[in-house]
Design a protein around this motif. Structure first.
Motif, PDB file in Angstrom:
ATOM      1  N   THR A 132       0.830  -1.223   0.000  1.00 24.07           N
ATOM      2  CA  THR A 132       0.000   0.000   0.000  1.00 24.07           C
ATOM      3  C   THR A 132       0.851   1.254   0.000  1.00 24.07           C
ATOM      4  N   ALA A 133       2.176   1.102  -0.010  1.00 22.77           N
ATOM      5  CA  ALA A 133       3.078   2.251  -0.054  1.00 22.77           C
ATOM      6  C   ALA A 133       4.176   1.967  -1.067  1.00 22.77           C
ATOM      7  N   ALA A 134       4.820   3.031  -1.528  1.00 25.41           N
ATOM      8  CA  ALA A 134       5.897   2.875  -2.507  1.00 25.41           C
ATOM      9  C   ALA A 134       7.056   2.095  -1.900  1.00 25.41           C
ATOM     10  N   ILE A 135       7.741   1.310  -2.736  1.00 25.59           N
ATOM     11  CA  ILE A 135       8.948   0.608  -2.306  1.00 25.59           C
ATOM     12  C   ILE A 135      10.147   1.285  -2.963  1.00 25.59           C
ATOM     13  N   SER A 136      11.274   1.315  -2.229  1.00 23.02           N
ATOM     14  CA  SER A 136      12.458   2.023  -2.724  1.00 23.02           C
ATOM     15  C   SER A 136      13.486   1.085  -3.327  1.00 23.02           C
ATOM     16  N   GLY A 137      13.162  -0.194  -3.428  1.00 23.91           N
ATOM     17  CA  GLY A 137      14.077  -1.150  -4.028  1.00 23.91           C
ATOM     18  C   GLY A 137      13.436  -2.520  -4.085  1.00 23.91           C
ATOM     19  N   TRP A 138      13.927  -3.347  -4.988  1.00 21.22           N
ATOM     20  CA  TRP A 138      13.403  -4.700  -5.118  1.00 21.22           C
ATOM     21  C   TRP A 138      14.514  -5.642  -5.567  1.00 21.22           C
ATOM     22  N   THR A 139      14.360  -6.909  -5.183  1.00 23.35           N
ATOM     23  CA  THR A 139      15.325  -7.952  -5.552  1.00 23.35           C
ATOM     24  C   THR A 139      14.557  -9.175  -6.041  1.00 23.35           C
ATOM     25  N   VAL A 140      14.881  -9.634  -7.239  1.00 26.90           N
ATOM     26  CA  VAL A 140      14.251 -10.819  -7.820  1.00 26.90           C
ATOM     27  C   VAL A 140      15.305 -11.918  -7.930  1.00 26.90           C
ATOM     28  N   THR A 141      14.982 -13.119  -7.443  1.00 27.05           N
ATOM     29  CA  THR A 141      15.896 -14.257  -7.563  1.00 27.05           C
ATOM     30  C   THR A 141      15.191 -15.412  -8.248  1.00 27.05           C
ATOM     31  N   PHE A 142      15.939 -16.149  -9.048  1.00 26.85           N
ATOM     32  CA  PHE A 142      15.418 -17.354  -9.685  1.00 26.85           C
ATOM     33  C   PHE A 142      16.592 -18.244 -10.065  1.00 26.85           C
ATOM     34  N   THR A 143      16.274 -19.465 -10.473  1.00 31.33           N
ATOM     35  CA  THR A 143      17.300 -20.454 -10.800  1.00 31.33           C
ATOM     36  C   THR A 143      17.309 -20.746 -12.292  1.00 31.33           C
ATOM     37  N   LEU A 144      18.482 -20.624 -12.918  1.00 37.05           N
ATOM     38  CA  LEU A 144      18.644 -21.036 -14.311  1.00 37.05           C
ATOM     39  C   LEU A 144      18.711 -22.563 -14.381  1.00 37.05           C
ATOM     40  N   PRO A 145      18.032 -23.188 -15.343  1.00 38.84           N
ATOM     41  CA  PRO A 145      18.175 -24.636 -15.507  1.00 38.84           C
ATOM     42  C   PRO A 145      19.632 -25.019 -15.744  1.00 38.84           C
ATOM     43  N   ALA A 146      19.945 -26.255 -15.439  1.00 32.60           N
ATOM     44  CA  ALA A 146      21.316 -26.741 -15.578  1.00 32.60           C
ATOM     45  C   ALA A 146      21.821 -26.541 -17.004  1.00 32.60           C
ATOM     46  N   GLY A 147      23.034 -26.026 -17.130  1.00 36.24           N
ATOM     47  CA  GLY A 147      23.640 -25.819 -18.436  1.00 36.24           C
ATOM     48  C   GLY A 147      23.304 -24.490 -19.065  1.00 36.24           C
ATOM     49  N   HIS A 148      22.344 -23.748 -18.494  1.00 41.27           N
ATOM     50  CA  HIS A 148      21.984 -22.447 -19.041  1.00 41.27           C
ATOM     51  C   HIS A 148      22.954 -21.387 -18.515  1.00 41.27           C
ATOM     52  N   VAL A 149      23.270 -20.388 -19.358  1.00 43.97           N
ATOM     53  CA  VAL A 149      24.218 -19.344 -18.988  1.00 43.97           C
ATOM     54  C   VAL A 149      23.622 -17.990 -19.361  1.00 43.97           C
ATOM     55  N   LEU A 150      23.564 -17.073 -18.399  1.00 48.38           N
ATOM     56  CA  LEU A 150      23.085 -15.718 -18.665  1.00 48.38           C
ATOM     57  C   LEU A 150      24.099 -14.990 -19.541  1.00 48.38           C
ATOM     58  N   THR A 151      23.634 -14.416 -20.667  1.00 49.07           N
ATOM     59  CA  THR A 151      24.539 -13.738 -21.591  1.00 49.07           C
ATOM     60  C   THR A 151      24.287 -12.241 -21.702  1.00 49.07           C
ATOM     61  N   GLY A 152      23.246 -11.738 -21.086  1.00 47.24           N
ATOM     62  CA  GLY A 152      22.976 -10.313 -21.149  1.00 47.24           C
ATOM     63  C   GLY A 152      21.719  -9.970 -20.378  1.00 47.24           C
ATOM     64  N   SER A 153      21.585  -8.710 -19.969  1.00 49.42           N
ATOM     65  CA  SER A 153      20.404  -8.263 -19.242  1.00 49.42           C
ATOM     66  C   SER A 153      20.232  -6.771 -19.450  1.00 49.42           C
ATOM     67  N   TRP A 154      19.052  -6.272 -19.140  1.00 50.83           N
ATOM     68  CA  TRP A 154      18.771  -4.855 -19.276  1.00 50.83           C
ATOM     69  C   TRP A 154      17.711  -4.440 -18.257  1.00 50.83           C
ATOM     70  N   ASN A 155      17.751  -3.166 -17.884  1.00 42.69           N
ATOM     71  CA  ASN A 155      16.805  -2.562 -16.930  1.00 42.69           C
ATOM     72  C   ASN A 155      16.893  -3.191 -15.548  1.00 42.69           C
ATOM     73  N   ALA A 156      18.007  -3.814 -15.195  1.00 46.98           N
ATOM     74  CA  ALA A 156      18.209  -4.354 -13.864  1.00 46.98           C
ATOM     75  C   ALA A 156      19.704  -4.561 -13.648  1.00 46.98           C
ATOM     76  N   SER A 157      20.113  -4.523 -12.380  1.00 49.84           N
ATOM     77  CA  SER A 157      21.489  -4.861 -12.012  1.00 49.84           C
ATOM     78  C   SER A 157      21.510  -6.338 -11.654  1.00 49.84           C
ATOM     79  N   VAL A 158      22.214  -7.139 -12.451  1.00 46.40           N
ATOM     80  CA  VAL A 158      22.098  -8.593 -12.370  1.00 46.40           C
ATOM     81  C   VAL A 158      23.431  -9.210 -11.978  1.00 46.40           C
ATOM     82  N   SER A 159      23.384 -10.186 -11.059  1.00 44.59           N
ATOM     83  CA  SER A 159      24.557 -10.979 -10.701  1.00 44.59           C
ATOM     84  C   SER A 159      24.165 -12.450 -10.713  1.00 44.59           C
ATOM     85  N   VAL A 160      25.171 -13.308 -10.903  1.00 45.57           N
ATOM     86  CA  VAL A 160      24.928 -14.749 -11.003  1.00 45.57           C
ATOM     87  C   VAL A 160      25.883 -15.470 -10.063  1.00 45.57           C
TER      88      VAL A 160
END
Length: 558
Positions: free
Chosen positions: A483-511
């Motif tokens: 019901t109020a504004a949030i000043s930050g957010w964090t999203v976490t998820f799991t890449l399937p085995a063998g998958h590799v993140l190669t790029g991202s946009w509109n977020a600060s991403v770490s693996v």
């Protein structure tokens, strides 16, 4: 120049991923070890580097290894005062130290970039002097009319000139594509390419010329792509060879007229193992400048030899299908090729009977260290007549019902699953597999409920497009459920085995391992009003044949 990005996806093609990375790395090592003198190359000087922006979609950015091949050739030819620019990193491609910056946005359309005015921001961050534009593939795939695409091209050129009135634009007649399910794609590409020269002539000025680069002619999707759309090793080489002579005059040099072919590869020999994998080896060819790669040909049952792949090393692997003969030829950067080597025959070797015995069933998993977002599973190990290669971990939603899907693999009898939703129930079961692919029965299932966690936001992942070696997920949505504004957010998820993140946009991403953490960017989208949402996206590679993508994500607020 920005040449510090981490390695990403390797070259496409008939060779495996590791071998493709080795291939391009070997090319670069060979090139840097040679003293190359090319007539007309510019002398080294201290002038500001020419800023070159590769602009396009996944053919340019993911992995877009034609950029690595082109950059390497420019360096070897003396064009060292060049800075590839863009807001996206693009390392990898089996080599380090090359300038991978680019604007190759996977899944993007020229019409979308123009309509959403995305280019001005990229230009403001980079201020290019030259743009290499290969756009229109996704527009054609989405059945956009040629006139609509060219209108978008015109708007993009106008925006480039607003940033730099003297900008030079190299626009590609795009490579062909033959994806399944797109019967209109070949004719759509041809129609767009046929209209580009007249459009470019009308748009070009003396101050800011628009030059057409033919990337279409001589490009074969059966040989030069991995999936009918995205280039493999030979496709990347061909794209680099087309950009090079158009770009070098803009860098203050001339293109050398090399007409001397390499020598014929010698000593071709073949080995076939019991997995029917053919390994070819030969003695390196020589050239007056430098050998850039080799083309491998195969013939079967007396049929003519056809190209089956390329490599930049003196080794190549292929899967044996019936009796076959192989030949190899060398090529240089100017496109000169040697004659074919003498053929060698590949024959199946004598091998023991195949292993058909499956492993025993693993024990029932037990859960420990369960938190709001993860749990650790352990189970009693399986046994096998040869040996256990690993375990597949499958998960289903809820205490009952739902469908089990594979969420990971492990070589040990334990697995940690992350990126789970707080206060949610899941079921897990495990099966073992051996080295030849025999699988056991599934273990009994264990039910796990994550602990309740803080909140205030939810996250959803959306698949935009996928292909044989990767996919793009956007728009991924983050919604403020409070019901109020949030000043930050964090999203976490799991890449399937063998998958590799190669790029991202509109977020600060770490693996970390297979766990991906995306955070809102302060001043851009970290703050979300109550009931509102923001979006972000990413691109990932995956093993050949895999069709899985991440489906669930957990969102938390500070």
């Amino acid at each position: 120049m920005s040449r510090h990005h981490p390695p990403g996806t390797a070259l496409h093609g008939p060779t495996t991923g590791a071998r493709r990375r080795t291939a391009l790395a070997a090319l670069c090592a060979l090139a840097l070890a040679l003293t190359v003198a090319i007539t007309g190359a510019p002398a080294a000087h201290a002038a500001a580097p020419v800023r070159v922006m590769p602009l396009g979609d996944s053919i340019t950015g993911g992995p877009g290894c034609w950029r690595a091949v082109l950059w390497d050739r420019l360096q070897r030819s003396g064009f060292t005062n060049v800075d590839f620019v863009g807001t996206l990193p693009g390392g990898g491609c089996g080599m380090t130290g090359w300038d991978g910056d680019n604007e190759g946005h996977g899944g993007y359309q020229a019409t979308g970039i123009a309509n959403q005015n995305q280019l001005p921001g990229w230009l403001a961050a980079t201020h290019p002097d030259v743009v290499l534009m290969h756009l229109g593939t996704n527009d054609v795939w989405n059945n956009q009319p040629t006139a609509t695409i060219l209108t978008a091209f015109g708007k993009l050129v106008d925006q480039m000139r607003a940033d730099n009135p003297n900008i030079k634009v190299l626009v590609a007649q795009i490579i062909p594509m033959t994806p399944s399910g797109c019967s209109w794609c070949p004719t759509g590409v041809s129609a767009l390419n046929a209209a580009i020269p007249a459009w470019a002539a009308g748009k070009s000025t003396a101050q800011s010329p628009v030059t057409v680069v033919d990337q279409f002619s001589g490009f074969d999707t059966a040989v030069d792509t991995s999936d009918g759309v995205h280039p493999d090793d030979s496709g990347f080489q061909k794209m680099s060879d087309r950009w090079y002579p158009a770009l070098t005059p803009l860098l203050g040099g001339t293109t050398p007229a090399d007409t001397t072919p390499p020598s014929v590869p010698a000593g071709l020999r073949v080995n076939v193992n019991c997995s029917m994998v053919v390994t070819l080896n030969w003695t390196a060819s020589t050239d007056n400048v430098a050998v850039t790669g080799y083309d491998v040909f195969r013939s079967a049952s007396g049929s003519p030899a056809t190209a089956v792949g390329t490599t930049t090393t003196t080794t190549f692997t292929h899967t044996l299908s019936g009796l076959a003969q192989y030949q190899v030829r060398a090529r240089d950067a100017a496109g000169n090729t040697s004659a074919l080597s003498e053929p060698v025959s590949a024959l199946p070797p004598p091998c023991p009977p195949p292993d058909t015995q499956p492993p025993t069933t693993p024990g029932t998993p037990t859960a420990s260290a369960t938190s709001a977002t993860g749990t650790t599973l352990t189970w009693a190990s399986s046994t096998d007549n040869i040996g256990i290669a690993g375990y597949e971990i499958h998960r289903a939603p809820g205490a009952t019902g739902g469908t089990f899907t594979q969420v990971g693999t492990s070589t040990a009898a334990t697995f940690t699953d992350t990126g789970l939703a707080a206060g949610t129930t899941y079921r897990y079961q495990v099966r073992a597999r051996d080295a030849v692919g025999n699988t056991s029965s599934f273990s009994p299932a264990v039910t796990v409920t994550t602990t309740s966690g803080g909140g205030g936001c939810t996250a959803a992942l959306t698949l935009q497009t996928g292909w044989g070696g990767g996919y793009v997920m956007q728009p991924n949505t983050v919604t403020n459920t409070g019901t109020a504004a949030i000043s930050g957010w964090t999203v976490t998820f799991t890449l399937p085995a063998g998958h590799v993140l190669t790029g991202s946009w509109n977020a600060s991403v770490s693996v970390s391992g297979q766990t991906v953490t995306a955070r809102g960017i302060t001043g851009q989208n970290a703050t979300i009003a109550a009931g509102s949402s923001t979006t972000w996206g990413f691109q990932a590679s995956r093993p050949s044949g895999s069709t899985t993508v991440p489906t669930t994500a957990v969102c938390t607020t500070p």
